[in-house]
Design a protein around this motif. Structure first.
Motif, short mmCIF file in Angstrom:
data_model
loop_
_atom_site.label_atom_id
_atom_site.label_comp_id
_atom_site.label_asym_id
_atom_site.label_seq_id
_atom_site.Cartn_x
_atom_site.Cartn_y
_atom_site.Cartn_z
N ALA A 1 9.49 -2.80 -3.26
CA ALA A 1 9.26 -2.06 -1.95
C ALA A 1 8.00 -3.03 -1.40
O ALA A 1 8.21 -3.32 -0.26
N VAL A 2 7.28 -3.33 -2.22
CA VAL A 2 6.08 -4.44 -1.38
C VAL A 2 6.88 -5.67 -0.99
O VAL A 2 6.46 -6.12 0.03
N ALA A 3 7.76 -6.11 -1.89
CA ALA A 3 8.14 -7.61 -1.52
C ALA A 3 9.00 -7.51 -0.37
O ALA A 3 8.92 -8.38 0.44
N THR A 4 9.73 -6.29 -0.18
CA THR A 4 10.74 -6.38 0.95
C THR A 4 10.10 -5.98 2.50
O THR A 4 10.63 -6.06 3.44
N HIS A 5 9.04 -5.39 2.27
CA HIS A 5 8.31 -4.60 3.61
C HIS A 5 7.24 -5.50 4.05
O HIS A 5 6.49 -6.17 3.19
N GLY A 6 6.73 -5.65 5.36
CA GLY A 6 6.06 -6.46 5.97
C GLY A 6 4.90 -5.71 6.66
O GLY A 6 3.87 -6.11 6.96
N VAL A 7 5.19 -4.27 6.91
CA VAL A 7 4.37 -3.30 7.60
C VAL A 7 4.05 -2.30 6.62
O VAL A 7 5.03 -1.54 6.28
N PHE A 8 2.83 -1.69 6.59
CA PHE A 8 2.68 -0.68 5.58
C PHE A 8 1.62 0.25 6.46
O PHE A 8 0.47 -0.06 6.74
N GLY A 9 2.16 1.72 6.73
CA GLY A 9 1.22 2.51 7.23
C GLY A 9 0.88 3.84 6.49
O GLY A 9 1.62 4.01 5.46
N ARG A 10 -0.16 4.34 7.10
CA ARG A 10 -0.59 5.76 6.40
C ARG A 10 -1.02 5.48 4.70
O ARG A 10 -0.42 6.11 3.91
N PRO B 1 -6.64 3.81 0.56
CA PRO B 1 -7.20 2.69 -0.02
C PRO B 1 -6.75 2.43 -1.43
O PRO B 1 -6.69 0.90 -1.73
N GLU B 2 -6.74 3.15 -2.22
CA GLU B 2 -5.94 2.70 -3.78
C GLU B 2 -4.72 2.25 -3.62
O GLU B 2 -4.36 1.28 -4.33
N GLN B 3 -3.98 2.50 -2.78
CA GLN B 3 -2.70 1.93 -2.49
C GLN B 3 -2.76 0.56 -1.98
O GLN B 3 -1.95 -0.31 -2.30
N LYS B 4 -3.74 0.05 -1.23
CA LYS B 4 -3.87 -1.24 -0.74
C LYS B 4 -4.19 -2.15 -1.99
O LYS B 4 -3.70 -3.25 -2.11
N GLU B 5 -5.03 -1.73 -3.03
CA GLU B 5 -5.15 -2.17 -4.19
C GLU B 5 -3.94 -2.54 -4.85
O GLU B 5 -3.63 -3.59 -5.63
N GLN B 6 -3.09 -1.41 -4.75
CA GLN B 6 -1.82 -1.71 -5.67
C GLN B 6 -0.97 -2.57 -5.01
O GLN B 6 -0.16 -3.30 -5.84
N ILE B 7 -1.01 -2.61 -3.79
CA ILE B 7 0.02 -3.39 -3.16
C ILE B 7 -0.70 -5.01 -3.58
O ILE B 7 0.57 -5.88 -3.66
N VAL B 8 -1.61 -5.49 -3.34
CA VAL B 8 -2.33 -6.50 -3.74
C VAL B 8 -1.93 -6.89 -5.18
O VAL B 8 -1.37 -8.13 -5.54
N ASP B 9 -2.04 -5.91 -6.28
CA ASP B 9 -1.67 -6.20 -7.62
C ASP B 9 -0.10 -6.46 -7.75
O ASP B 9 0.33 -7.26 -8.67
N ALA B 10 0.56 -5.53 -7.05
CA ALA B 10 2.08 -5.94 -7.01
C ALA B 10 2.42 -7.35 -6.59
O ALA B 10 3.34 -8.13 -7.19
N LEU B 11 1.82 -7.76 -5.38
CA LEU B 11 2.11 -9.31 -5.30
C LEU B 11 1.56 -10.31 -6.20
O LEU B 11 2.34 -11.37 -6.38
N ARG B 12 0.52 -10.01 -6.77
CA ARG B 12 -0.06 -10.93 -7.74
C ARG B 12 0.63 -10.86 -8.87
O ARG B 12 1.09 -11.92 -9.63
#
Length: 831
Positions: A503-512, A515-526
């Motif tokens: 989901a993180v790889a295929t989407h370019g816009v994330f709403g709602r 804060p902890e999800q922002k960290e999870q998104i970065v972890d997924a990309l790494r």
């Protein structure tokens, strides 16, 4: 402990303080000062240098001590300074302000410091106050909490009695008492502070490669040193010779690479400071050039945080604009919307006398004023005002939706003649008539669209991660030139593992997004192998900034975010990112080029020392002779790094280094050993039997020994003559390597294409002239332990340089190493 309206008693507060339940700020970061000093200054390699340096000083060899251990010690001190500076910066980080707060104790209100608040205290929360502890609202009715710095939610959150207030938020409306339940490190602000202070220092790819190479060389040097020093001990070498040999062997480790990269980072940071970026972690200059995904918040990063009027839809647009201008300039309690309208020069209208005003609150979703003539003007959300409109078509849902889909903020301006409050003084809407639809847009930061376009052209993906509505964020992203599918945080929440990463790889816009999800998104990309930069301005971005390879903060953002960021954009401008990437690529290119010279020197010296020792011809270097590498390697690598041109980072750097360093090292060591052996035998035979008086006289001056008196005169003279010839050959060949790395003419283009930059050529010529001066001036010649450039030293060394250059050019041009190893040569010239 039960808190009543009387609050805690003084004795209860003392007991809570003794039990460690006070709101004590989080202190200390992940790394202690002792640990930093142990890892940077007192490492195994540095300890070895210290021992050698002390031994040389004890023997009175001050110049040897300076040459052999000085650079390593300076580098260790520089590394320790940078690490301690970063630690102090993290230790200062505090999310909470230190203004006094009001608590209820012993039945009366008292003003205390935030650190004196204890569990169970009743804390008075008023408009404009920062919440310093976690806990529920116990009295006071409705309070509006601004949690934008914590969650990214831009609108105030209404809080009723029983709802929790989070430390780090602020009260934007209302008043009440809050009971302290979580304080200090247990509070929301405390946990965020601990996460922000965590030590996340990581090596960049270039640093990792240099570290790997140096560790391998240390291992080889240790193995080689053990054998050579054991042989020296068996041969009965003097203590001085033993220590000098140790100093030379320790100098084989190219510790100067760490010093060089530190200098390059510092210069790069200084250049970026002039472009509006403050680099707080030096290697971030390199790391940002390798980024292939940029995650950015919306408010305060893509947008300036200001609103701009884009459209007024009304039957009488001129009249509607005048009324809107009057409303905006008449309100006493301004917010972002009314401030933007009041500052708009296209709106006429003068301030009017106001007899009553209802200020905007998120719970109301409207604000209004009553003028002296009894007219009421109201500005609010269409969905809220629709029921009070005499003509609901004035807030047509289709027209509203059409504009909100474009990321616009749509409001309705209405007028009426009823009061804005009921008999109890509570706000209420009278019957109204719609005057106009008002559309406002978040103002994009200057240059954002061009930067996003440029990043896309370089293959860098941009992902917008925000706490706002995903449709609004997606619409704003489209305005900035980023058209990507959007997903909401609640849809991401139940996903885990591969599903979350997909989901993180295929989407370019994330709403709602929490804060902890922002960290999870970065972890997924790494986890997906990406190099990630996170751009943010709020406390809610701090943890994600720490997790990313590069954290970028806006100067106008929160102090916590600025403190944890690797780079701070001083002008709040995205336009600084492209120059930062360019500067990083320049550093990578320059340091990579310098590694060719450093490692060629190390490989050559190691092979020469091994070969000469095996031949039983003494030791080929003294510490001061090794110091000549300051001219032939140290100075050139510094300037090559400063003059380098930005190039995309090469992933096969180690392979390219091997293809260059191995042939250069083998051929240079081979010719150098031959020159050393020839001169050693030549001087030995010349001084044996019936020597030339002039030769005896010269070598007595060079060595300080007397012919026929000192038994080791011949050996010392032969060693000195051979060392001089070897130093002339190795130093000259090292300067020619500069021309092979930056060819001024096609005769030197065996490794790289001809370069238009002539500065390296002039540098090589200047350094060669300086080396000639060293040989000609007796004081400098004696300092480096060399003989005068007399026959046979100079002719033999000159012939060796010529044969070496021809051989090396052929080997590099025709990729002899790859052919010998059975590897296919590259079709193009260059590494």
């Amino acid at each position: 402990m039960t808190a009543t309206i009387e609050g805690l008693t003084t004795e209860q507060v003392r007991a809570a303080t003794r039990d460690g339940r006070a709101n004590v700020p989080v202190s200390g970061s992940g790394r202690t000062t002792a640990r930093i000093l142990r890892t940077t200054v007192f490492s195994f390699y540095n300890n070895t240098l210290f021992v050698i340096g002390i031994a040389l000083l004890a023997l009175g060899r001050y110049s040897d001590a300076l040459v052999s251990v000085g650079l390593g010690i300076v580098n260790a001190a520089l590394a320790a300074f940078q690490e301690l500076r970063a630690k102090r910066q993290l230790d200062r980080l505090q999310l909470l302000a230190r203004e006094p707060v009001t608590v209820v104790r012993d039945g009366e209100e008292r003003t205390v410091s935030p650190v004196e608040v204890v569990v169970g205290d009743l804390v008075r929360v008023r408009t404009g106050d920062q919440v310093v502890v976690d806990g529920p609202l116990v009295t006071g009715g409705r309070v509006e909490a601004d949690e934008s710095l914590l969650t990214g939610e831009s609108d105030p959150i209404p809080k009723e009695v029983g709802d929790h207030l989070l430390s780090g938020s602020s009260c934007s409306g209302g008043e009440g008492l809050q009971r302290a339940e979580a304080v200090g490190a247990d509070s929301h602000a405390g946990r965020l502070t601990i996460a922000a202070r965590a030590d996340t220092t990581a090596l960049t790819p270039l640093q990792w490669r240099i570290d790997l190479v140096v560790r391998l060389l240390i291992l080889l040097v240790l193995l080689m040193s053990g054998a050579i020093l054991a042989q020296a001990a068996l041969d009965g070498s003097t203590v001085l010779r033993f220590v000098q040999t140790s100093a030379v062997l320790s100098g084989l480790v190219p510790y100067g690479l760490f010093f060089l990269i530190a200098v390059a980072y510092t210069v790069g940071a200084a250049r970026l400071a002039g472009r509006g970026a403050l680099v707080q972690r030096t290697n971030a200059v390199e790391a940002v050039s390798r980024v292939d995904v940029v995650c950015t918040d919306k408010t305060g990063t893509l947008t300036s945080g200001r609103l701009a009027l884009t459209e007024v839809v009304a039957a009488d647009e001129a009249g509607a604009r005048a009324l809107l201008g009057t409303f905006a300039r008449s309100v006493g309690s301004t917010n972002a919307t009314t401030a933007a309208l009041a500052a708009d020069d296209t709106l006429p209208g003068e301030p009017a006398d106001v007899v009553d005003e209802v200020e905007f609150r998120s719970s109301l979703r409207w604000s209004g004023i009553t003028l002296a003539d009894g007219t009421s003007l109201v500005l609010g959300a269409p969905s809220t005002l629709r029921a009070a409109l005499s003509d609901p078509a004035g807030a047509d849902e289709r027209a509203v939706r059409q504009r909100t889909d474009q990321g616009l903020r749509v409001l309705v301006l209405a007028r009426g003649h009823g009061a804005l409050r009921d008999a109890g003084g509570r706000p209420r809407l009278p019957r109204l008539r719609a005057v106009a639809l008002v559309a406002l847009a978040d103002e994009l930061r200057e240059g954002v669209t061009d930067v996003l376009t440029g990043l896309a052209a370089e293959g860098v993906a941009v992902k917008v991660v925000s706490g706002d509505d995903p449709d609004t964020v997606a619409a704003l992203a489209r305005r900035a030139g980023l058209d990507a599918p959007a997903i909401a945080g609640p849809r991401l929440a139940p996903l885990d593992g591969d599903a979350f990463d997909e989901a993180v790889a295929t989407h370019g816009v994330f709403g709602r997004i929490a804060p902890e999800q922002k960290e999870q998104i970065v972890d997924a990309l790494r986890r997906g192998g990406h190099q990630v930069a996170m751009v943010g301005d709020g406390v809610n971005d701090a943890r994600a900034l720490k997790r990313a390879q590069v954290g970028v903060a806006m100067r106008s953002g929160s102090s916590v975010t600025r403190d944890v960021a690797d780079i701070v954009l001083l002008d709040d401008s995205f336009t600084t990112l492209p120059p930062a990437r360019t500067e990083g690529r320049r550093i990578i290119s320059g340091v990579s080029s310098s590694m060719y010279l450093f490692l060629s020197r190390v490989c050559t010296q190691m092979l020469v020392i091994l070969t000469v020792t095996l031949l039983g011809l003494g030791f080929p270097y003294t510490p001061t002779q090794v110091g000549l590498t300051l001219f032939t390697v140290g100075v050139p690598t510094f300037f090559l790094t400063m003059w380098a041109r930005p190039e995309p980072p090469a992933e096969d750097l180690l392979v390219s280094l091997a293809r260059f360093v191995i042939p250069v090292g083998v051929l240079t060591a081979g010719f150098g050993t031959a020159i050393y052996a020839f001169l050693y035998r030549r001087v030995t035979s010349g001084l044996s039997g019936t020597p030339f008086p002039r030769a005896v006289e010269l070598f007595e001056q060079y060595t300080g020994l007397t012919y026929g008196v000192d038994a080791d005169f011949v050996e010392a003279s032969a060693t000195l003559g051979a060392q001089s010839g070897l130093s002339v050959f190795v130093s000259t060949s090292a300067l020619i390597l500069i021309l092979l790395l930056q060819p001024p003419h096609r005769i030197f283009a065996a490794w790289r294409p001809v370069s238009s930059d002539r500065r390296p050529t002039w540098l090589a010529l200047a350094l060669f002239a300086a080396f000639v001066a060293v040989l000609l001036v007796p004081a400098t010649r004696n300092y480096f332990g060399l003989t005068a450039p007399d026959p046979p030293v100079l002719p033999v060394a000159a012939l060796g340089v010529l044969l070496w250059f021809v051989s090396l050019s052929l080997v590099l041009r025709y990729r002899v190493l790859e052919r010998v190893l059975g590897l296919a040569a590259r079709p193009t010239v260059g590494p």
